[in-house]
Design an enzyme around this catalytic site. Structure first.
Site, PDB file in Angstrom:
ATOM      1  N   GLY A  58     -30.587  23.393  33.712  1.00 45.76           N
ATOM      2  CA  GLY A  58     -29.527  22.580  33.462  1.00 45.76           C
ATOM      3  C   GLY A  58     -29.625  21.060  33.967  1.00 45.76           C
TER       4      GLY A  58
ATOM      5  N   ARG B 230     -40.359  14.994  38.629  1.00 48.09           N
ATOM      6  CA  ARG B 230     -39.876  16.448  38.365  1.00 48.09           C
ATOM      7  C   ARG B 230     -38.718  16.653  39.212  1.00 48.09           C
ATOM      8  NH1 ARG B 230     -44.891  20.303  39.815  1.00 48.09           N
ATOM      9  NH2 ARG B 230     -43.429  21.515  38.521  1.00 48.09           N
TER      10      ARG B 230
ATOM     11  N   MET C 158     -32.226  17.658  35.034  1.00 49.80           N
ATOM     12  CA  MET C 158     -32.946  16.719  34.165  1.00 49.80           C
ATOM     13  C   MET C 158     -34.352  17.576  33.593  1.00 49.80           C
ATOM     14  SD  MET C 158     -34.585  13.117  34.895  1.00 49.80           S
ATOM     15  CE  MET C 158     -36.022  13.805  35.226  1.00 49.80           C
TER      16      MET C 158
ATOM     17  N   CYS D 125      -8.459  43.668  51.992  1.00 46.57           N
ATOM     18  CA  CYS D 125      -8.308  44.402  50.716  1.00 46.57           C
ATOM     19  C   CYS D 125      -8.228  43.567  49.482  1.00 46.57           C
ATOM     20  CB  CYS D 125      -7.325  45.493  50.807  1.00 46.57           C
ATOM     21  SG  CYS D 125      -5.862  44.732  50.940  1.00 46.57           S
TER      22      CYS D 125
ATOM     23  N   LYS E 284     -38.883  22.852  44.987  1.00 47.69           N
ATOM     24  CA  LYS E 284     -40.359  22.618  44.345  1.00 47.69           C
ATOM     25  C   LYS E 284     -41.014  21.958  45.371  1.00 47.69           C
ATOM     26  CE  LYS E 284     -39.812  22.017  39.789  1.00 47.69           C
ATOM     27  NZ  LYS E 284     -39.131  21.411  38.571  1.00 47.69           N
TER      28      LYS E 284
ATOM     29  N   TYR F  55     -13.989  46.807  58.478  1.00 55.43           N
ATOM     30  CA  TYR F  55     -14.458  47.178  57.021  1.00 55.43           C
ATOM     31  C   TYR F  55     -13.915  46.334  55.890  1.00 55.43           C
ATOM     32  CZ  TYR F  55      -9.601  48.793  56.075  1.00 55.43           C
ATOM     33  OH  TYR F  55      -8.203  48.712  55.916  1.00 55.43           O
TER      34      TYR F  55
ATOM     35  N   SER G 297      -4.800  44.991  57.369  1.00 53.67           N
ATOM     36  CA  SER G 297      -5.659  44.760  56.328  1.00 53.67           C
ATOM     37  C   SER G 297      -5.048  43.499  55.644  1.00 53.67           C
ATOM     38  CB  SER G 297      -5.389  45.961  55.410  1.00 53.67           C
ATOM     39  OG  SER G 297      -6.132  45.710  54.080  1.00 53.67           O
TER      40      SER G 297
ATOM     41  N   HIS H 173     -36.394  30.084  27.523  1.00 58.97           N
ATOM     42  CA  HIS H 173     -35.041  29.544  28.164  1.00 58.97           C
ATOM     43  C   HIS H 173     -34.256  30.912  28.097  1.00 58.97           C
ATOM     44  CE1 HIS H 173     -30.868  27.977  28.381  1.00 58.97           C
ATOM     45  NE2 HIS H 173     -31.227  27.309  29.383  1.00 58.97           N
TER      46      HIS H 173
ATOM     47  N   ARG I  75     -42.601  29.767  43.322  1.00 53.69           N
ATOM     48  CA  ARG I  75     -41.481  30.017  43.806  1.00 53.69           C
ATOM     49  C   ARG I  75     -41.034  31.471  43.850  1.00 53.69           C
ATOM     50  NH1 ARG I  75     -38.016  27.277  38.956  1.00 53.69           N
ATOM     51  NH2 ARG I  75     -38.666  28.972  37.380  1.00 53.69           N
TER      52      ARG I  75
HETATM   53  P1  ADP Z   1     -38.786  22.931  35.214  1.00 49.67           P
HETATM   54  O1  ADP Z   1     -38.280  22.914  36.547  1.00 49.67           O
HETATM   55  O2  ADP Z   1     -37.943  22.750  34.226  1.00 49.67           O
HETATM   56  O3  ADP Z   1     -39.990  24.056  35.212  1.00 49.67           O
HETATM   57  P2  ADP Z   1     -41.250  21.153  36.051  1.00 49.67           P
HETATM   58  O4  ADP Z   1     -40.883  20.163  36.706  1.00 49.67           O
HETATM   59  O5  ADP Z   1     -41.768  22.520  36.596  1.00 49.67           O
HETATM   60  O6  ADP Z   1     -39.939  21.606  35.337  1.00 49.67           O
HETATM   61  O7  ADP Z   1     -42.108  20.821  34.756  1.00 49.67           O
HETATM   62  C1  ADP Z   1     -42.124  21.209  33.589  1.00 49.67           C
HETATM   63  C2  ADP Z   1     -43.602  21.561  33.140  1.00 49.67           C
HETATM   64  O8  ADP Z   1     -44.262  20.385  33.112  1.00 49.67           O
HETATM   65  C3  ADP Z   1     -44.283  22.391  33.747  1.00 49.67           C
HETATM   66  O9  ADP Z   1     -44.940  23.630  32.856  1.00 49.67           O
HETATM   67  C4  ADP Z   1     -45.232  21.780  34.701  1.00 49.67           C
HETATM   68  O10 ADP Z   1     -46.211  22.759  35.102  1.00 49.67           O
HETATM   69  C5  ADP Z   1     -45.541  20.627  33.956  1.00 49.67           C
HETATM   70  N1  ADP Z   1     -46.015  19.620  34.835  1.00 49.67           N
HETATM   71  C6  ADP Z   1     -44.962  19.052  35.823  1.00 49.67           C
HETATM   72  N2  ADP Z   1     -45.970  18.126  36.431  1.00 49.67           N
HETATM   73  C7  ADP Z   1     -46.919  17.976  35.852  1.00 49.67           C
HETATM   74  C8  ADP Z   1     -48.105  17.526  36.422  1.00 49.67           C
HETATM   75  N3  ADP Z   1     -48.289  16.637  37.385  1.00 49.67           N
HETATM   76  N4  ADP Z   1     -49.363  17.665  35.595  1.00 49.67           N
HETATM   77  C9  ADP Z   1     -49.459  18.500  34.576  1.00 49.67           C
HETATM   78  N5  ADP Z   1     -48.442  19.134  34.174  1.00 49.67           N
HETATM   79  C10 ADP Z   1     -47.053  19.274  34.787  1.00 49.67           C
HETATM   80 MG    MG Z   2     -41.260  24.615  36.561  1.00 48.92          MG
END
Ligand code: ADP
Ligand code: MG
Ligand code: MG
Length: 875
Positions: free
Chosen positions: A102, A93, A104, A831, A23, A851, A764, A455, A337
């Site tokens: 899974g 985040r 935070m 194998c 990220k 192989y 093998s 999810h 991503r």
């Molecule tokens: P995940 O990895 O579970 O997707 P994220 O960190 O991407 O978690 O964030 C969860 C939600 O919060 C997403 O919809 C993301 O766009 C939103 N979000 C995260 N940071 C911000 C921010 N700085 N401003 C607005 N929305 C945010």
């Molecule tokens: Mg996200």
């Protein structure tokens, strides 16, 4: 200089994933591309690792660096963290190298307290928005950082809505939300025995620490094990200025894919919600709008959005999964991503990207996860059954495939019943990360709520499990464990069938049919075959399996286990007779019965495989599996052999072994009873001659002697093979080439491989036994205690599934080198089960094996993995 633990987005780029997480690296990359991204900074994975090295405390130097980057962020944004006039609010985040559900949950709106919330209200002239943000923050922080259950807050919110007689969160006004904030504060105090923390700096450091902590939570550990992610990677933490999608009707938030993640269709795909924040879109609380709708609602924004989507896809040369937010009519990107996709979509996208000129074939090969192919190699519903069945309901086709099983209502139940051998379909209102193990265990997943990006949908696609989501017609009673639809009720004893490609749900068990390789799948596999150097064979013991293997692209048979041919009812008696024979004469009598059957087996294999190589392994029976157990069977066999019941019973008892895995098996049997090797040689050679004569195929049999640990032992058995083969060839007055080789599956054989290669024309690697004997634990018993080893992080992976490269792999590599030193053109293969595991296939490529051989259904996977290994490490 001190180590740098914190990077501004403007200081990073996409190549820094290991340090900044996926990220963070992509936020930095988008920043440098000039895409509108709220600014922020990333605390590195090294800071996370340091947290663990320091005994789960966050180092002061990391805190200092965070604070100093926060100052820089204040300058960039012109706002101030904790300030009561222009407060800076941020999100926290988590972001590991590989995306990992899974871990935070994200915390939004951090920096709010009773003072800054008033400032926000004044600044925006929108107190409703300010308090909506505040109540969200309190709930998230309390839940995620402090462990106060989210549900308690949601209950308060539901109560408030009920009192007001409204349904939607957005129907609550500023005063309601302010009141709710008061109730949240009380709840927090009651639960934690202290006031909610009001100091933003403290909120921030606690949140960063919570992300680090979540790297080691049970859900994350399970996910990592399933996906081969080492715990040493750690996670990064992103702190980012907030933008607000919950400011009113010109604000909103959404998720989008640059192509359809279910089908691969080249068309932007997404969902959004106006006046919403963060997870609202995926939480399934309100039903989101399809992205096309944005074009009508905000044409300018839509155009900008599509431009950015195209820019990102071209830049990353792959399908993107993105998050965006619109604040007061201004668009921001919050994440991009490479998107997760179904196997079908992965194949179509990979082929399309080459045809569009965006990717080379080599790049395209790397875009498909070999493990995903599995989903395409498993049955689909047969068309006739489908035509005759009427769906009881229809949901969203969230993840393709066909699933059939009895209904399980909780993840726990799904896990337990699946472990007991039952096929179950998991039915939930919606799933959450706690459900992961049950989702893995289930044949398919059916949810009542949630969209294509819920999810359940995302996780199921990731795992290649069939999923139908958002099936609102179903009334699920999770307490009484029933599903009701159209007045009919289904319970845990009823079958459901899910069609993940159409979203149809059937209230019965439907038949399935075998898959085939065609279309984009075939195209990509052909490219893989052009690219790879490593050959792929299959482990197959019957013409049926061999045929399947050839259809899936196998180039030969790497392992035919001759004992597997003996389990059939009409044969087992003769085999038992051979095993319990007391004299050579008796044994030869039994072997005479077996010879024609065995010859027929080999003829069948040779005819199916035509001139492809076939390695036939001589008998390696775990004796205990073949002996008669019950008195009835013993009586029948005694009669057949002209023995008394007591005599035979005593013989059977005398054959009992304390440790059959290390007992009288493999070539040890042929050392004791050379007539067995004689019979098998005769069967192999006669079969080859017959197929040569009848079909004109030039067969070069490969005879493989198992469980060798000493060259003299190999030589002893080989001499019998050579003498018998010579005799049979002369009897028939023909010419026939054949090879004799060995399995390397005992550590001593690996150590002495240079000597063994004097007699063996091929090796093998039997990595199942080699793993078992190198670790010193039996694969039949290891399951009982390996779980403890995973929990204690002693082993992270099952060494029987993923080759232990540092230990067992070292033996393989060493033996391969020693083998080549003695016999330059020695043929080398593997194998064990590992032949079908992508990372193990890569290892085999890298150490120069010729192989890999794996089960027929894994052949396509191995072909692709071998091509990927070639692209990554040319040889
Ligand atoms: P995940 O990895 O579970 O997707 P994220 O960190 O991407 O978690 O964030 C969860 C939600 O919060 C997403 O919809 C993301 O766009 C939103 N979000 C995260 N940071 C911000 C921010 N700085 N401003 C607005 N929305 C945010
Ligand atoms: Mg996200
Ligand atoms: Mg073995």
């Amino acid at each position: 200089m001190d180590k740098k633990f914190v990077y501004l987005f403007s200081e990073g780029n996409a190549s820094m994933k290991n340090l900044l997480g996926g990220k963070g690296a992509n936020l930095a990359e988008m920043t440098s591309l000039g895409i509108p991204v709220p600014q922020g900074f990333t605390v590195t994975t090294e800071a996370c690792n340091k947290y663990y090295e320091d005994g789960k405390v966050i180092a002061q130097e990391v805190i200092n660096q965070i604070e100093s980057k926060m100052k820089e962020l204040e300058n960039i944004t012109g706002k101030e963290f904790g300030n009561v006039e222009k407060p800076l609010l941020v999100s926290v985040r988590s972001g590991a190298r590989a995306s990992m559900p899974g871990m935070m949950d994200t915390i939004l709106n951090l920096g709010l307290n009773d003072d800054t919330v008033e400032a926000m209200a004044k600044l925006t002239g929108n107190p409703r928005f300010a308090y909506d943000s505040y109540r969200r923050f309190i709930q998230m922080f309390a839940d995620v950082v402090m462990g106060v259950e989210k549900r308690l807050f949601e209950d308060l919110m539901d109560k408030m809505k009920e009192e007001k007689g409204v349904h939607l969160d957005t129907d609550l006004d500023a005063d309601d939300l302010k009141k709710l904030v008061g109730q949240f504060m009380e709840l927090y105090k009651k639960e934690k025995g202290e006031d909610f923390p009001t100091d933003p700096k403290m909120q921030l450091i606690e949140s960063v620490t919570a992300v680090f902590r979540s790297w080691d939570n049970p859900r994350a550990n399970v996910y990592r094990r399933l996906n081969d992610i080492p715990s040493s990677w750690g996670t990064a933490v992103n702190v980012q200025e907030m933008v607000f999608g919950n400011k009113g009707e010109t604000s909103g938030t959404g998720v989008a894919f640059s192509r359809n993640p279910a089908t691969g269709e080249n068309k932007v795909y997404g969902e959004y919600l106006m006046n919403a924040q963060g997870e609202d879109v995926v939480a399934g609380i309100r039903t989101p709008q399809p992205i096309d709708h944005l074009e009508e609602q905000m044409p300018e924004i839509y155009k900008q959005f599509v431009d950015i989507v195209n820019t990102l896809e071209k830049h990353y040369k792959d399908m993107q999964d993105m998050e965006f937010t619109i604040e007061d009519g201004k668009l921001y990107f919050l994440q991009t991503r490479n998107g997760k996709r179904t196997a079908q979509a992965a194949l179509k996208i990979a082929v399309d990207l080459v045809e569009e000129g965006m990717n080379t074939k080599e790049e395209a090969i790397l875009k498909v996860d070999p493990k995903q192919l599995d989903t395409l190699l498993h049955p689909a519903f047969d068309q006739e059954g489908l035509d005759n069945a009427t769906p009881i309901a229809k949901g969203l086709p969230a993840s393709p495939g066909a699933a059939c099983g009895k209904i399980a209502f909780t993840a726990e139940e799904a896990k337990d019943r699946a472990a007991a051998g039952e096929k179950v379909v998991l039915v939930r209102l919606e799933t959450s990360p706690e459900d992961i193990e049950g989702m893995v265990a289930a044949e398919g997943i059916l949810t009542v709520r949630g969209g294509m990006t819920s999810h359940a949908a995302v996780v199921a696609r990731g795992m290649g499990t069939c999923c139908v989501a958002g099936c609102g017609e179903l009334k699920v009673d999770e307490v009484n464990k029933t599903v009701t639809v159209n007045g009919k009720t289904y319970t845990s004893n009823d079958y459901l069938s899910l069609d993940g490609s159409t979203g149809n749900v059937y209230g019965e068990a439907l038949n399935t049919v075998a898959p085939e390789i065609s279309g984009h799948f075939e195209t990509l596999m052909n490219w893989a075959d052009e690219i790879r150097a490593l050959k792929v064979r299959a482990n197959a013991d019957s013409p049926r399996d061999a045929k399947q293997a050839v259809e899936f692209g196998a180039e030969g048979i790497g392992l035919c286990r001759t004992e597997h041919m003996f389990f059939a009812e009409d044969r087992i008696a003769a085999v038992r007779e051979m095993i319990v024979s007391k004299s050579e004469e008796q044994r030869r009598k039994a072997l005479d019965k077996i010879l024609p059957m065995q010859r027929e087996d080999f003829i069948g294999l040779y005819e199916t495989m035509e001139e492809r190589p076939v390695t036939i392994r001589f008998l390696d029976p775990p004796l205990h599996e073949f002996l008669p157990q019950i008195d009835e069977e013993i009586k029948a066999l005694a009669k057949e052999m002209g023995l008394t019941f007591e005599e035979l019973k005593a013989t059977i008892e005398s054959l009992h072994e304390f440790n059959p895995m290390m007992g009288h098996r493999g070539c040890r049997l042929a050392v004791s009873y050379p007539e067995i090797a004689e019979m098998q040689t005769r069967a192999v050679i006669e079969a080859a001659i017959q197929v040569k004569n009848n079909k004109g195929f030039n067969i070069v049999p490969e005879i493989m002697i198992p469980l060798v640990g000493e060259i003299k032992e190999l030589k002893y058995v080989k001499d019998i093979v050579v003498a018998t083969a010579k005799k049979v060839i002369e009897e028939n007055g023909v010419e026939l080439d054949y090879q004799v080789g060995t399995m390397i599956e005992i550590p001593r054989a690996a150590l002495l491989a240079d000597e063994i290669a004097k007699e063996a024309e091929f090796f093998s690697f039997g990595t199942n036994d080699l793993t078992q004997m190198t670790f010193g634990f039996s694969r039949d018993d290891a399951g009982k205690f390996l779980q403890d080893y995973y929990e204690k992080k002693i082993y992270e992976q099952d060494p029987f599934a993923k080759l232990d490269q540092s230990g067992v792999g070292q033996l393989v590599q060493m033996a391969a080198e020693k083998g080549k030193a003695t016999r330059a053109n020695i043929k080398l293969g593997i194998c064990g089960e590992h032949g079908g595991d992508p990372s193990s296939v890569e290892f085999c490529h890298n150490i120069g094996l010729n192989y890999v051989s794996c089960s027929p259904f894994r052949v396509p996977l191995a072909r692709l993995a071998a091509a990927q290994a070639q692209v990554k490490n040319k040889r």
